[in-house]
Scaffold this motif. Structure first.
Motif, short mmCIF file in Angstrom:
data_model
loop_
_atom_site.label_atom_id
_atom_site.label_comp_id
_atom_site.label_asym_id
_atom_site.label_seq_id
_atom_site.Cartn_x
_atom_site.Cartn_y
_atom_site.Cartn_z
N ALA A 70 3.16 10.67 11.89
CA ALA A 70 1.81 10.30 11.44
C ALA A 70 0.75 10.36 12.53
CB ALA A 70 1.85 8.90 10.81
N PHE B 49 1.68 -4.23 4.64
CA PHE B 49 0.60 -3.99 5.60
C PHE B 49 0.00 -5.31 6.04
CE2 PHE B 49 -1.36 -4.38 1.50
CZ PHE B 49 -2.58 -5.00 1.73
N VAL C 197 -4.06 10.85 8.10
CA VAL C 197 -3.30 10.33 6.97
C VAL C 197 -4.26 9.56 6.06
CG1 VAL C 197 -1.24 10.10 8.41
CG2 VAL C 197 -2.73 8.11 8.05
N PRO D 104 -3.95 7.63 12.75
CA PRO D 104 -3.35 6.39 13.23
C PRO D 104 -2.92 6.50 14.68
CG PRO D 104 -1.74 7.59 11.96
CD PRO D 104 -3.02 8.38 11.89
N LEU E 126 0.51 -0.92 9.77
CA LEU E 126 1.68 -0.54 8.98
C LEU E 126 2.89 -0.56 9.90
CD1 LEU E 126 0.08 2.65 7.39
CD2 LEU E 126 0.03 0.35 6.44
N VAL F 37 -4.22 5.97 3.42
CA VAL F 37 -3.52 4.79 2.90
C VAL F 37 -4.27 4.36 1.66
CG1 VAL F 37 -2.77 2.44 3.36
CG2 VAL F 37 -2.76 4.13 5.20
N SER G 214 8.20 9.48 8.99
CA SER G 214 6.79 9.35 8.60
C SER G 214 5.98 8.67 9.69
CB SER G 214 6.67 8.58 7.29
OG SER G 214 7.21 7.27 7.42
N VAL H 293 1.42 10.94 3.99
CA VAL H 293 1.61 11.64 5.26
C VAL H 293 2.45 12.88 5.01
CG1 VAL H 293 3.61 10.18 5.78
CG2 VAL H 293 2.45 11.38 7.64
N CYS I 169 0.86 -1.18 0.00
CA CYS I 169 0.00 0.00 0.00
C CYS I 169 0.90 1.23 0.00
CB CYS I 169 -0.91 0.01 1.23
SG CYS I 169 -0.02 0.12 2.80
N HIS I 170 0.29 2.41 -0.06
CA HIS I 170 1.04 3.66 0.03
C HIS I 170 0.46 4.49 1.17
CE1 HIS I 170 2.49 2.51 -3.95
NE2 HIS I 170 3.47 3.36 -3.76
N LEU I 171 1.33 4.88 2.08
CA LEU I 171 0.95 5.75 3.19
C LEU I 171 1.22 7.19 2.78
CD1 LEU I 171 0.33 6.50 6.19
CD2 LEU I 171 2.76 6.04 6.66
N THR J 47 4.64 0.63 1.38
CA THR J 47 4.94 -0.19 2.56
C THR J 47 4.06 -1.44 2.54
OG1 THR J 47 5.05 -0.20 4.99
CG2 THR J 47 3.24 1.02 3.99
#
Length: 226
Positions: free
Chosen positions: A83, A56, A88, A120, A71, A90, A79, A43, A39-41, A54
């Motif tokens: 966060a 997950f 944020v 988060p 995560l 995801v 990050s 932030v 996935c992509h976080l 990252t």
């Protein structure tokens, strides 16, 4: 969360464009997360917006509203440090095909995508932390965590795990043929779709593990992705 609770329960999580592609059932979110490897976080770090890839793990029955996505990263990761002080997002994207239309304007992709928004929290309770780390490993290869030694205190001290509620989520899906103008169809140009999928190659045993058999759970995962 009750099974009937719809996706996009808030204004900020509701799709604004191409609403016909939006999905309302939570089973569609489960499908995208199950089919995704990373996935992509997104932030803001030191004032700069970043979208970071990252791995997950998901617990649909986790302690957060709507379930929990976990995560992880280094305790030194800016990050992950910053966060918990902000909202944020995801994102996940599963690319299913290249849609080749009769005009460049109408070219597209077939995809399944999901976005989760929220604040988060850092996972500190030892039992939840252990559970979250197992989910992260098992999401990549189911059954892998049980085949490994347990994390050491030093490894745990060097790792940060964030938990994000799955409550504020949206899913969009595009599938099928190109959407061409009638006059372009009538002109006789070719159009179609090139299907795409994640595909595994042959498992490669590490050079420092000669003669060690590939575990059944690893072989099964590779076969699933072939």
């Amino acid at each position: 969360m009750e099974p009937g609770t719809p996706l996009s329960p808030t204004e900020r999580s509701s799709p604004r464009r191409e609403k016909e592609r939006a999905r309302s059932g939570r089973e569609s979110l489960d499908d995208v997360l199950a089919a995704s490897v990373i996935c992509h976080l997104a932030v803001v770090v030191d004032g700069v917006p970043l979208a970071l890839p990252t791995v997950f793990g998901v617990d649909p029955d986790g302690p957060d509203e709507g379930g929990t996505v976990y995560l992880h990263g280094s305790v030194a990761s800016r990050s992950l440090v910053q966060a918990p002080d902000q909202d944020v997002s995801v994102t996940w994207t599963v690319l299913d095909g290249m849609v080749l239309a009769r005009s460049g304007f109408n070219h597209s992709m077939n995809y399944r995508s999901a976005v989760v928004i929220g604040r988060p929290r850092v996972v500190a309770e030892p039992g939840e932390l252990s559970h979250a780390l197992d989910l992260l490993v098992d999401h990549v290869v189911p059954g892998r965590a049980a085949a490994l030694r347990r994390p050491t205190r030093k490894e745990l001290a060097a790792t940060t795990v964030l938990a994000l509620p799955l409550h504020e989520a949206s899913v969009k899906v595009r599938e099928g043929d190109p959407d061409d103008e009638p006059e372009d169809v009538a002109a006789g140009y070719w159009a179609g779709v090139v299907p795409l999928r994640l595909r595994a190659g042959d498992v490669v045993t590490s050079a420092d593990a000669p003669g060690t058999a590939v575990p059944a759970h690893v072989a099964a995962r590779a076969d699933e992705l072939r």
